[in-house]
Design an enzyme around this catalytic site. Structure first.
Site, mmCIF file in Angstrom:
data_model
loop_
_atom_site.group_PDB
_atom_site.id
_atom_site.type_symbol
_atom_site.label_atom_id
_atom_site.label_comp_id
_atom_site.label_asym_id
_atom_site.label_seq_id
_atom_site.Cartn_x
_atom_site.Cartn_y
_atom_site.Cartn_z
ATOM 1 N N GLY A 1 41.881 -96.718 106.027
ATOM 2 C CA GLY A 1 42.263 -97.930 105.921
ATOM 3 C C GLY A 1 41.101 -98.843 106.283
ATOM 4 N N GLY B 1 48.088 -98.641 105.000
ATOM 5 C CA GLY B 1 47.242 -98.358 106.195
ATOM 6 C C GLY B 1 46.019 -99.103 107.012
ATOM 7 N N ALA B 2 45.839 -100.204 106.842
ATOM 8 C CA ALA B 2 44.731 -100.781 106.815
ATOM 9 C C ALA B 2 44.128 -101.465 108.560
ATOM 10 C CB ALA B 2 44.969 -102.322 106.147
ATOM 11 N N ASN B 3 45.033 -101.314 109.412
ATOM 12 C CA ASN B 3 44.672 -101.961 110.464
ATOM 13 C C ASN B 3 44.054 -101.006 111.464
ATOM 14 O OD1 ASN B 3 47.789 -100.620 109.781
ATOM 15 N ND2 ASN B 3 47.401 -100.486 112.284
ATOM 16 N N TYR C 1 53.232 -81.077 105.582
ATOM 17 C CA TYR C 1 52.169 -82.477 105.860
ATOM 18 C C TYR C 1 52.077 -82.061 104.963
ATOM 19 C CZ TYR C 1 47.622 -84.614 106.101
ATOM 20 O OH TYR C 1 47.431 -85.531 106.257
ATOM 21 N N SER D 1 44.201 -84.575 100.833
ATOM 22 C CA SER D 1 43.664 -83.520 101.948
ATOM 23 C C SER D 1 43.191 -82.554 101.622
ATOM 24 C CB SER D 1 44.682 -83.834 103.413
ATOM 25 O OG SER D 1 44.837 -82.890 103.961
ATOM 26 N N GLY E 1 41.198 -96.524 111.299
ATOM 27 C CA GLY E 1 41.401 -95.184 110.440
ATOM 28 C C GLY E 1 41.135 -94.946 109.964
#
Length: 301
Positions: free
Chosen positions: A27, A21-23, A171, A146, A25
């Protein structure tokens, strides 16, 4: 505000770091700081076009690879290609996540989407890359928890939340499962005498793109609620610090959990965070591990 900052990150030259998820936020910030310190960073992303744009923004020694954590076939394909090209992996940051506020949705494998993406996909990925991590001198796995894990509960009779579904509760369950996974991974690595360290982090309440996306289907009111909520949070650059510290601070022991220190762990300087009782329970860890192996078909070496 004083405390640990990105300036404390030591030289990462010669290290291979994988960030899911590095693209965007958390990440994106994590990948940027690792690349800034000289790491070769693999941007593991579902959308490679967005990943390419992120790579251009980051600069440095980065590569983009496709990974959809909601598909075990994608996880296996990604892991096989990465393991072949990078026999030694120094760092795996299991950062990617999805948050829903709408109706129940499922992954490509039929899992409740949040549990399948946030925990089960990362469980499979970590297991498939464990030999490559063990080949490194000081390898580390960081799982992103979280504060919602503290009020969640794992119902092993309905792990996929097929009854009385509530997206926010699902979640929290997915993040509790992720936390239990990180803690149990630490126990098992220690017992096996592995050199790999499992650490955890949570960002408090941070301004990312997940909350607005989750509210989009609720129209104008939903978007207003989402953006009002974001005004009360800390910036993503600060929210990423706990996972960066867990990933890079020399000598971090297995099982260490970092998060913000202020206002019920929602924001502030980075400090050691507190696990919920259920997250720290070895019996829960063993039970979830067995379930995850059965569901994903991935058994750890």
């Amino acid at each position: 505000m004083t405390g640990w900052t990105a300036d404390h990150i030591p030289d990462q030259r010669g290290r291979v770091a994988v960030v899911t998820g590095a693209n965007s936020g958390l990440g994106l910030v994590t990948a940027t700081e690792l690349a800034r310190r000289g790491a070769h960073v693999v941007l593991a992303v579902r959308d490679t076009a967005a990943g390419g744009e992120a790579a251009r923004r980051i600069g440095g020694d980065v590569e983009v690879r496709e990974l959809d954590l909601a598909s075990l076939a994608s996880v296996r394909a990604f892991a096989a290609g990465l393991a072949a090209d990078h026999p030694v992996i120094d760092l795996l940051v299991n950062n990617a996540g999805v948050v829903l506020l709408g109706p129940r949705r499922t992954s490509a494998d039929g899992f409740e989407l949040q549990l399948g993406t946030n925990m089960l996909g990362h469980f499979a990925l970590t297991g498939l890359l464990l030999d490559n991590l063990a080949a490194a001198r000081e390898a580390r796995v960081v799982n992103l928890s979280s504060i919602t894990h503290k009020t969640a509960h794992l119902d092993f009779d309905d792990l996929m939340f097929e009854r009385n579904y509530r997206a926010t509760a699902a979640y929290g369950r997915s993040k509790l499962a992720t936390t239990v996974f990180g803690v149990e991974l630490d126990r098992r690595l220690r017992a096996a005498g592995s050199p790999v360290v499992s650490a955890l982090a949570h960002p408090g309440i941070t301004r990312t793109n997940l909350t607005p996306r989750a509210w989009e289907h609720r129209g104008r009111l939903g978007r207003v609620v989402a953006w009002l909520g974001l005004l009360a949070t800390q910036p993503v650059e600060r929210g990423a610090l706990p996972q960066l510290r867990a990933a890079t601070e020399p000598g971090v022991p297995g099982g260490r959990f970092f998060g913000p220190a202020g206002l019920w762990e929602t924001r502030g300087r980075v400090a050691e965070a507190r696990l919920s009782r259920e997250a720290a329970d070895p019996a829960v860890g063993r039970r979830l591990w067995a379930a995850a192996e059965e569901l994903t078909g991935v058994s750890y070496p």
